[in-house]
Design an enzyme around this catalytic site. Structure first.
Site, PDB file in Angstrom:
ATOM      1  N   ASP A   1      -7.109   4.364  -4.485  1.00  0.00           N
ATOM      2  CA  ASP A   1      -7.765   4.215  -3.176  1.00  0.00           C
ATOM      3  C   ASP A   1      -8.390   5.597  -2.928  1.00  0.00           C
ATOM      4  OD1 ASP A   1      -7.836   2.175  -0.722  1.00  0.00           O
ATOM      5  OD2 ASP A   1      -7.586   4.152   0.159  1.00  0.00           O
TER       6      ASP A   1
ATOM      7  N   LYS B   1       0.868  -1.191   0.000  1.00  0.00           N
ATOM      8  CA  LYS B   1       0.000   0.000   0.000  1.00  0.00           C
ATOM      9  C   LYS B   1       0.894   1.226   0.000  1.00  0.00           C
ATOM     10  CE  LYS B   1      -4.387   1.144   0.168  1.00  0.00           C
ATOM     11  NZ  LYS B   1      -5.570   0.375  -0.289  1.00  0.00           N
TER      12      LYS B   1
HETATM   13  P1  NDP Z   1     -13.000   7.859  -2.900  1.00  0.00           P
HETATM   14  O1  NDP Z   1     -11.932   8.844  -2.675  1.00  0.00           O
HETATM   15  O2  NDP Z   1     -13.528   7.619  -4.263  1.00  0.00           O
HETATM   16  O3  NDP Z   1     -14.255   8.157  -1.966  1.00  0.00           O
HETATM   17  C1  NDP Z   1     -14.118   8.221  -0.577  1.00  0.00           C
HETATM   18  C2  NDP Z   1     -15.447   8.658   0.000  1.00  0.00           C
HETATM   19  O4  NDP Z   1     -15.389   8.550   1.427  1.00  0.00           O
HETATM   20  C3  NDP Z   1     -15.775  10.102  -0.298  1.00  0.00           C
HETATM   21  O5  NDP Z   1     -17.168  10.257  -0.347  1.00  0.00           O
HETATM   22  C4  NDP Z   1     -15.178  10.821   0.904  1.00  0.00           C
HETATM   23  O6  NDP Z   1     -15.767  12.085   1.155  1.00  0.00           O
HETATM   24  C5  NDP Z   1     -15.474   9.858   2.012  1.00  0.00           C
HETATM   25  N1  NDP Z   1     -14.429   9.976   3.037  1.00  0.00           N
HETATM   26  C6  NDP Z   1     -13.104   9.736   2.890  1.00  0.00           C
HETATM   27  N2  NDP Z   1     -12.437   9.997   4.022  1.00  0.00           N
HETATM   28  C7  NDP Z   1     -13.363  10.391   4.898  1.00  0.00           C
HETATM   29  C8  NDP Z   1     -13.294  10.783   6.240  1.00  0.00           C
HETATM   30  N3  NDP Z   1     -12.130  10.823   6.915  1.00  0.00           N
HETATM   31  N4  NDP Z   1     -14.452  11.119   6.851  1.00  0.00           N
HETATM   32  C9  NDP Z   1     -15.632  11.086   6.187  1.00  0.00           C
HETATM   33  N5  NDP Z   1     -15.751  10.731   4.892  1.00  0.00           N
HETATM   34  C10 NDP Z   1     -14.633  10.385   4.271  1.00  0.00           C
HETATM   35  O7  NDP Z   1     -12.425   6.477  -2.287  1.00  0.00           O
HETATM   36  P2  NDP Z   1     -12.929   4.996  -2.548  1.00  0.00           P
HETATM   37  O8  NDP Z   1     -14.395   4.964  -2.749  1.00  0.00           O
HETATM   38  O9  NDP Z   1     -12.035   4.378  -3.541  1.00  0.00           O
HETATM   39  O10 NDP Z   1     -12.556   4.313  -1.131  1.00  0.00           O
HETATM   40  C11 NDP Z   1     -13.495   4.221  -0.070  1.00  0.00           C
HETATM   41  C12 NDP Z   1     -13.055   3.123   0.881  1.00  0.00           C
HETATM   42  O11 NDP Z   1     -12.998   1.874   0.188  1.00  0.00           O
HETATM   43  C13 NDP Z   1     -11.671   3.294   1.503  1.00  0.00           C
HETATM   44  O12 NDP Z   1     -11.671   2.724   2.790  1.00  0.00           O
HETATM   45  C14 NDP Z   1     -10.784   2.451   0.597  1.00  0.00           C
HETATM   46  O13 NDP Z   1      -9.610   2.044   1.249  1.00  0.00           O
HETATM   47  C15 NDP Z   1     -11.717   1.283   0.325  1.00  0.00           C
HETATM   48  N6  NDP Z   1     -11.449   0.470  -0.861  1.00  0.00           N
HETATM   49  C16 NDP Z   1     -11.329   1.023  -2.101  1.00  0.00           C
HETATM   50  C17 NDP Z   1     -11.123   0.221  -3.201  1.00  0.00           C
HETATM   51  C18 NDP Z   1     -11.071   0.760  -4.576  1.00  0.00           C
HETATM   52  O14 NDP Z   1     -10.968  -0.029  -5.506  1.00  0.00           O
HETATM   53  N7  NDP Z   1     -11.165   2.058  -4.797  1.00  0.00           N
HETATM   54  C19 NDP Z   1     -10.963  -1.241  -3.058  1.00  0.00           C
HETATM   55  C20 NDP Z   1     -11.189  -1.720  -1.726  1.00  0.00           C
HETATM   56  C21 NDP Z   1     -11.396  -0.881  -0.678  1.00  0.00           C
HETATM   57  P3  NDP Z   1     -15.000  13.423   0.676  1.00  0.00           P
HETATM   58  O15 NDP Z   1     -14.963  13.349  -0.805  1.00  0.00           O
HETATM   59  O16 NDP Z   1     -15.786  14.531   1.221  1.00  0.00           O
HETATM   60  O17 NDP Z   1     -13.623  13.311   1.298  1.00  0.00           O
HETATM   61  O1  2IT Z   2      -7.988  -1.474  -0.759  1.00  0.00           O
HETATM   62  C1  2IT Z   2      -7.928  -1.972  -1.898  1.00  0.00           C
HETATM   63  O2  2IT Z   2      -8.036  -3.191  -2.101  1.00  0.00           O
HETATM   64  C2  2IT Z   2      -7.739  -1.067  -3.026  1.00  0.00           C
HETATM   65  N1  2IT Z   2      -7.698   0.146  -2.839  1.00  0.00           N
HETATM   66  C3  2IT Z   2      -7.564  -1.608  -4.410  1.00  0.00           C
HETATM   67  C4  2IT Z   2      -6.147  -2.050  -4.635  1.00  0.00           C
HETATM   68  C5  2IT Z   2      -5.807  -2.471  -6.031  1.00  0.00           C
HETATM   69  O3  2IT Z   2      -4.627  -2.790  -6.229  1.00  0.00           O
HETATM   70  O4  2IT Z   2      -6.667  -2.501  -6.907  1.00  0.00           O
END
Ligand code: NDP
Ligand code: 2IT
Length: 444
Positions: free
Chosen positions: A166, A126
């Site tokens: 992420d 990561k």
């Molecule tokens: P994005 O940046 O696309 O979206 C994140 C969302 O969560 C936004 O709506 C953001 O609001 C909100 N958010 C982030 N930090 C905070 C905080 N501290 N307090 C309140 N709201 C918050 O990220 P993703 O959708 O990609 O990721 C979301 C989660 O999923 C994370 O935990 C990530 O690690 C996990 N994840 C992502 C994967 C991926 O493929 N993208 C795969 C597996 C897990 P705002 O825009 O206002 O900050």
């Molecule tokens: O938390 C996760 O699994 C991710 N943000 C996706 C990682 C990836 O390599 O696609």
């Protein structure tokens, strides 16, 4: 003292000020207690747990960049290469002001077991930065990404370490990062996943984490005699994972009624309008107030609150520790059936325990959100093959992977007498493959 307790004490002592990392290690090692106690002598002799909780390698670097007014800023970049027993390091990059080494280590540690659960050959890693893309111009984001990659490119490669997105890192950032990697290395290779479709990206990668979460949830409910159709859902977040979780939930006949961002949340009893949410978040990069302004049925509330809504399913898709004990109590009081994590470690340890003790089906993120990284591994396969697959092919593989993850976790839990505890099951199933590979490869 038991080996598990010794190693938990050790990591707390050796890594002070890293509470999220402690939390992730505790969750995993507590779940593995039964497996570790059965092999305690051998594991101790091999210092297996000490090797598991210490990253193989970690990088921290300066990232200077110039804003549109000519002002120079300096952020910190990180990449933690945690475990390469079963494949090259694989895991996303997070750009968010809250990023520090402890956050990256918790995410990298979780990624080891998640990637193992996918059944695909990917190790755990990561990275990220405390840079905040919010409110920056495209040129500023490009300047940051180019500077970040100017350091990172030395440590990554298509067969070494493959970053992806992420929080705060989506298609725009991956594009800039890929361009700079190519320029510096002169290699056109699948070194990042989540790429645009015109330069090696995979169809369905954008949707994969959210869709995968729903495929997992559907299977978990089905195996407990419950149909997902007709169920109301509370979703938190309004980013990549949340948007496609909402979309797939609707396709499966469920009704998501909430979403949130870091400033507030939406309650939309008619069901979230996904097209409008995409327009607000993916196109305009605006706040949820714009969603509420365009949608008469929606209420906007400042602050936190999605877990107070009376729903059947809760899908936390924003960030770590966003669902605490008080939230869990609200959900139980409202007779929630299941909580399935789209985010990484969104539920606190106390909240998880409370939900499980109250008979709520609980899907841990390392299993239920593994569809994103699994589809990243499918993107790597297509890049190596130099042949893209159709959306339907990738989506079908994703569905199979998520259903298999559910059953592997379910079976592992049953094997050790923890039927229905998918936290224990996922940790054991993920651990077994990694340990087998670590043992076979000797002390490295
Ligand atoms: P994005 O940046 O696309 O979206 C994140 C969302 O969560 C936004 O709506 C953001 O609001 C909100 N958010 C982030 N930090 C905070 C905080 N501290 N307090 C309140 N709201 C918050 O990220 P993703 O959708 O990609 O990721 C979301 C989660 O999923 C994370 O935990 C990530 O690690 C996990 N994840 C992502 C994967 C991926 O493929 N993208 C795969 C597996 C897990 P705002 O825009 O206002 O900050
Ligand atoms: O938390 C996760 O699994 C991710 N943000 C996706 C990682 C990836 O390599 O696609």
């Amino acid at each position: 003292m038991s080996y598990v307790d010794e190693v938990i004490d050790l990591i707390v002592k050796q890594n002070p000020d890293e509470p999220e990392f402690h939390q992730a290690v505790k969750e995993v090692l507590e779940s593995l207690r039964v497996v570790i106690e059965a092999n305690e002598e051998q594991f101790r002799k091999d210092a297996l747990l000490e090797r598991l909780v210490n990253p193989e390698r970690q990088f921290k670097f300066r990232v200077p960049w110039v804003d549109d007014a000519g002002q120079v800023h300096v952020n910190t970049g990180y990449r933690v290469q945690f475990n390469s027993a079963i494949g090259p390091y694989k895991g996303g990059l997070r750009f968010h002001p809250s990023v520090n080494i402890g956050i990256i280590k918790f995410l990298g540690f979780e990624q080891i077991f998640k990637n193992s659960l996918t059944g695909l050959p990917i190790g755990g890693g990561k990275g990220g930065s405390d840079f905040d893309p919010k409110g920056k111009s495209d040129r500023e984001v490009m300047a940051f990404c180019q500077s970040f990659m100017t350091e990172l490119y030395k440590y990554i490669g298509a067969d070494t370490d493959i970053p992806a997105g992420d929080i705060g890192v989506g298609a725009r950032e991956v594009g800039y990062l890929f361009g700079q990697y190519k320029r510096l290395s002169d290699l056109y290779e699948g070194v990042l996943t989540g790429k645009g479709l015109s330069f090696g990206g995979s169809l369905a990668r954008t949707e994969a984490t959210g869709y995968g979460l729903l495929y997992f949830t559907q299977e978990m409910l089905k195996c407990n005699g419950i149909d997902i159709a007709g169920k109301t859902c509370a979703v938190s977040g309004a980013g990549n994972v949340a948007i496609y979780a909402i979309e797939k939930a609707q396709q499966l006949g469920a009704k998501p009624v909430t979403c949130s961002d870091s400033t507030g949340w939406i309650y939309d009893p008619e069901g979230i309008d996904v097209a409008l949410l995409k327009e607000v978040k993916e196109v305009k990069r605006a706040r949820l107030t714009e969603y509420a302004a365009a949608r008469p049925s929606a209420e906007y509330h400042e602050g936190k609150g999605v877990w107070t809504v009376d729903v059947d399913l809760a899908l936390p898709c924003a960030t770590q520790n966003e669902l605490d004990l008080e939230d869990a109590k609200n959900l139980v009081a409202n007779n929630v059936i299941a909580v399935a994590e789209g985010a990484n470690m969104p539920t606190t340890l106390e909240a998880t325990k409370y939900l499980q003790e109250n008979g709520i089906l609980f899907a841990p993120g390392k299993a239920s959100n593994a569809g994103g990284v699994a589809t990243s591994a499918l993107e790597m396969a297509q890049n190596s093959q130099r042949v893209p697959w159709t959306f339907e092919e990738v989506d079908a593989k994703l569905q199979t992977i998520m259903v298999n993850i559910f059953h592997n976790a379910d079976d592992a839990a049953k094997r050790y007498g923890f039927e229905g505890d998918y936290v224990v099951g996922a940790n054991i199933a993920g651990f077994e493959k990694v340990v087998d590979a670590m043992n076979a490869q000797g002390i490295v």
